[in-house]
Design a protein around this motif. Structure first.
Motif, PDB file in Angstrom:
ATOM      1  N   ARG A 229     -28.632 -48.142  19.580  1.00  0.00           N
ATOM      2  CA  ARG A 229     -30.388 -48.070  19.920  1.00  0.00           C
ATOM      3  C   ARG A 229     -30.690 -47.567  21.076  1.00  0.00           C
ATOM      4  O   ARG A 229     -30.822 -48.154  21.819  1.00  0.00           O
ATOM      5  CB  ARG A 229     -30.824 -49.705  18.754  1.00  0.00           C
ATOM      6  CG  ARG A 229     -32.179 -48.549  18.509  1.00  0.00           C
ATOM      7  CD  ARG A 229     -32.523 -47.835  17.648  1.00  0.00           C
ATOM      8  NE  ARG A 229     -31.364 -48.327  15.969  1.00  0.00           N
ATOM      9  CZ  ARG A 229     -31.812 -48.784  15.501  1.00  0.00           C
ATOM     10  NH1 ARG A 229     -33.306 -50.121  15.157  1.00  0.00           N
ATOM     11  NH2 ARG A 229     -31.259 -49.833  14.403  1.00  0.00           N
ATOM     12  N   LYS A 230     -31.487 -46.754  21.151  1.00  0.00           N
ATOM     13  CA  LYS A 230     -31.446 -45.641  22.278  1.00  0.00           C
ATOM     14  C   LYS A 230     -33.042 -45.595  22.006  1.00  0.00           C
ATOM     15  O   LYS A 230     -33.464 -44.898  20.667  1.00  0.00           O
ATOM     16  CB  LYS A 230     -31.101 -44.370  22.420  1.00  0.00           C
ATOM     17  CG  LYS A 230     -31.274 -43.285  23.456  1.00  0.00           C
ATOM     18  CD  LYS A 230     -30.830 -42.280  23.820  1.00  0.00           C
ATOM     19  CE  LYS A 230     -31.176 -41.888  24.756  1.00  0.00           C
ATOM     20  NZ  LYS A 230     -30.365 -40.470  25.409  1.00  0.00           N
ATOM     21  N   VAL A 231     -33.918 -45.745  23.296  1.00  0.00           N
ATOM     22  CA  VAL A 231     -35.378 -45.381  22.517  1.00  0.00           C
ATOM     23  C   VAL A 231     -35.875 -43.916  23.619  1.00  0.00           C
ATOM     24  O   VAL A 231     -35.202 -44.293  24.893  1.00  0.00           O
ATOM     25  CB  VAL A 231     -36.478 -46.263  22.318  1.00  0.00           C
ATOM     26  CG1 VAL A 231     -37.433 -46.262  22.569  1.00  0.00           C
ATOM     27  CG2 VAL A 231     -36.480 -47.966  21.437  1.00  0.00           C
ATOM     28  N   ARG A 232     -36.517 -43.492  23.213  1.00  0.00           N
ATOM     29  CA  ARG A 232     -37.014 -42.226  24.322  1.00  0.00           C
ATOM     30  C   ARG A 232     -38.857 -41.604  23.419  1.00  0.00           C
ATOM     31  O   ARG A 232     -38.466 -42.105  22.444  1.00  0.00           O
ATOM     32  CB  ARG A 232     -35.875 -41.075  24.296  1.00  0.00           C
ATOM     33  CG  ARG A 232     -35.231 -40.529  22.504  1.00  0.00           C
ATOM     34  CD  ARG A 232     -34.365 -39.878  22.651  1.00  0.00           C
ATOM     35  NE  ARG A 232     -33.438 -40.527  21.708  1.00  0.00           N
ATOM     36  CZ  ARG A 232     -32.308 -39.389  21.189  1.00  0.00           C
ATOM     37  NH1 ARG A 232     -31.293 -38.654  22.624  1.00  0.00           N
ATOM     38  NH2 ARG A 232     -31.855 -38.797  20.101  1.00  0.00           N
ATOM     39  N   GLU A 233     -38.891 -40.872  24.374  1.00  0.00           N
ATOM     40  CA  GLU A 233     -40.001 -40.021  24.123  1.00  0.00           C
ATOM     41  C   GLU A 233     -40.153 -39.013  23.193  1.00  0.00           C
ATOM     42  O   GLU A 233     -41.530 -38.920  23.356  1.00  0.00           O
ATOM     43  CB  GLU A 233     -40.610 -40.008  25.866  1.00  0.00           C
ATOM     44  CG  GLU A 233     -40.696 -41.099  26.791  1.00  0.00           C
ATOM     45  CD  GLU A 233     -41.597 -40.804  28.181  1.00  0.00           C
ATOM     46  OE1 GLU A 233     -41.363 -39.371  28.449  1.00  0.00           O
ATOM     47  OE2 GLU A 233     -42.425 -41.826  28.124  1.00  0.00           O
ATOM     48  N   ALA A 240     -33.152 -42.041  28.137  1.00  0.00           N
ATOM     49  CA  ALA A 240     -33.714 -43.258  27.231  1.00  0.00           C
ATOM     50  C   ALA A 240     -34.923 -43.969  28.100  1.00  0.00           C
ATOM     51  O   ALA A 240     -34.830 -43.761  29.270  1.00  0.00           O
ATOM     52  CB  ALA A 240     -32.547 -44.477  27.449  1.00  0.00           C
ATOM     53  N   SER A 243     -32.643 -49.448  26.049  1.00  0.00           N
ATOM     54  CA  SER A 243     -32.099 -48.664  24.940  1.00  0.00           C
ATOM     55  C   SER A 243     -30.344 -49.979  24.975  1.00  0.00           C
ATOM     56  O   SER A 243     -30.772 -50.435  25.730  1.00  0.00           O
ATOM     57  CB  SER A 243     -30.726 -47.592  25.275  1.00  0.00           C
ATOM     58  OG  SER A 243     -29.690 -47.973  26.634  1.00  0.00           O
ATOM     59  N   LYS A 309     -41.059 -51.737  29.165  1.00  0.00           N
ATOM     60  CA  LYS A 309     -39.835 -52.129  28.933  1.00  0.00           C
ATOM     61  C   LYS A 309     -39.991 -54.012  28.235  1.00  0.00           C
ATOM     62  O   LYS A 309     -38.513 -53.927  27.919  1.00  0.00           O
ATOM     63  CB  LYS A 309     -39.341 -51.748  30.295  1.00  0.00           C
ATOM     64  CG  LYS A 309     -39.473 -49.980  30.084  1.00  0.00           C
ATOM     65  CD  LYS A 309     -38.405 -50.263  31.388  1.00  0.00           C
ATOM     66  CE  LYS A 309     -38.284 -47.854  31.522  1.00  0.00           C
ATOM     67  NZ  LYS A 309     -37.195 -47.730  32.057  1.00  0.00           N
ATOM     68  N   LEU A 312     -40.546 -53.917  24.464  1.00  0.00           N
ATOM     69  CA  LEU A 312     -39.447 -52.280  24.244  1.00  0.00           C
ATOM     70  C   LEU A 312     -37.377 -53.406  23.773  1.00  0.00           C
ATOM     71  O   LEU A 312     -37.909 -53.478  22.799  1.00  0.00           O
ATOM     72  CB  LEU A 312     -39.574 -51.492  24.962  1.00  0.00           C
ATOM     73  CG  LEU A 312     -38.922 -50.585  24.278  1.00  0.00           C
ATOM     74  CD1 LEU A 312     -39.506 -49.278  24.570  1.00  0.00           C
ATOM     75  CD2 LEU A 312     -37.223 -50.540  24.054  1.00  0.00           C
ATOM     76  N   LEU A 316     -36.298 -54.268  20.232  1.00  0.00           N
ATOM     77  CA  LEU A 316     -34.995 -53.748  20.333  1.00  0.00           C
ATOM     78  C   LEU A 316     -33.684 -54.983  19.850  1.00  0.00           C
ATOM     79  O   LEU A 316     -32.952 -54.795  19.263  1.00  0.00           O
ATOM     80  CB  LEU A 316     -33.954 -53.068  21.570  1.00  0.00           C
ATOM     81  CG  LEU A 316     -34.553 -51.575  21.605  1.00  0.00           C
ATOM     82  CD1 LEU A 316     -33.969 -50.907  23.149  1.00  0.00           C
ATOM     83  CD2 LEU A 316     -34.356 -50.756  20.058  1.00  0.00           C
TER      84      LEU A 316
END
Length: 330
Positions: A229-233, A240, A243, A309, A312, A316
């Motif tokens: 799972r990747k979080v990006r803007e 990322a 992630s 982060k 975050l 995650l």
């Protein structure tokens, strides 16, 4: 751009010999990172050795039941391979989460491991950067650091590693194979990237003159039940901001095996060993998952503008492990 020589290598020994003869030489795979850095002046090699014709472009099952991935396999071919998708789905997902389709069809597995940070100060040759010019300073510490490291950093460098693929490989105990003029060698991926310390310009433990020839993934039944799972803007092509590669095996409500690695939080993919220890043998559930994340993130040292982060990554871990638990065959 500085002028440079270009030469194709046709065998591994020949490629290594060419680099050994001239330290101011770089191996060229897909060029998706190196060529960009040459355009900006960050990299200034006198010669490029093209290794795309070397016989390192296969994915094969090992006698032990793992996978051997050649260094010149493209990221696109890696993500599409049926055995990768079946045995290590988080790896395929991680590769697909990185870059665009065109770039994945050019970029190589070996080059992906060696890509440099995307820190803006590193990419701007008019600014100080300890990775580019040791001892010049790290302006990101007091400057723009929203996407920088919260784990394993130092006052000398707070940049993060950009690879998605390497995060999944770290979770599954991948081993990097290389060739030097003295013969072959190997490094566990967890030892491949060096801690930042006061020498951030020394990024890997590869010996001088080494050519990466492949990566081995050991057999890992838990990896078949995994996710990246990747979080990006933004939803499109972007690096990322956090992630997670996770794999989970639950039996009778208890975590029997688990693998966790974080991305975009350190100068290297971050194997969450403390979180794994908390989880193994513990009751499966959101409270346990949160406690495991907290155990790992206790070592976090965020800067003024990247403390988000911590939350975050914690979220995650809880979300992805909960999803994997709900999908566990009963």
């Amino acid at each position: 751009m500085r002028e440079f020589d270009y030469q194709r290598a046709h065998d591994v020994a020949g490629a290594v010999a060419l680099l050994d003869a001239d330290p101011d030489t770089r191996f060229l795979g897909g060029g998706t990172n190196l060529v960009d850095l040459m355009k900006t002046g960050v990299e200034r090699p006198a010669r490029l050795i093209d290794i795309r014709e070397l016989p390192l472009d296969r994915i094969e099952t090992t006698p032990e039941g793992g996978l051997r991935i050649g260094a010149t396999v493209t990221n696109g071919d890696l993500a599409a391979h049926p055995e990768v998708r079946r045995r290590y789905p988080a790896l395929a997902q991680a590769v697909l989460a990185g870059a665009s389709g065109q770039l994945r069809n050019m970029a190589t597995v070996g080059g992906n491991l060696l890509q440099r940070t995307r820190c803006g100060y590193f990419a701007d040759v008019s600014r100080p950067c300890n990775k580019r010019v040791p001892g010049s300073g790290c302006p990101a510490v007091a400057g723009e650091h929203r996407n920088h490291a919260i784990l394993g950093a130092s006052d000398h460098c707070v940049a993060v590693h950009a690879s998605d693929m390497a995060v999944a490989l770290t979770a599954f105990d991948a081993v990097v194979h290389f060739e030097t003029a003295d013969g072959p060698g190997e490094l566990p991926l967890t030892d491949f990237y060096l801690p930042v310390g006061d020498t951030p310009h020394r990024e890997t433990a590869l010996p001088a003159g080494a050519l990466i020839t492949g990566i081995t993934l050991p057999p890992a039944p838990v990896a078949a039940h995994s996710r990246y799972r990747k979080v990006r803007e933004r939803a499109s092509y972007a690096f990322a901001i956090g992630s997670l590669a996770a794999a989970l095996d639950i039996r009778d409500g208890v975590v029997r095996d688990v693998r966790l690695a974080f991305g975009a939080v350190a100068s290297r993919p971050w194997r969450a060993a403390a979180a794994e220890r908390v989880l193994t043998g513990a009751p499966a559930g959101p409270e346990t998952y949160a406690a495991a994340a907290d155990a790992e993130l206790a070592a976090a040292r965020p800067l003024p503008h990247n403390g988000y982060k911590v939350d975050l990554i914690r979220n995650l871990v809880v979300a992805v492990l909960t999803e994997l638990a709900e999908e566990t065959p009963r």
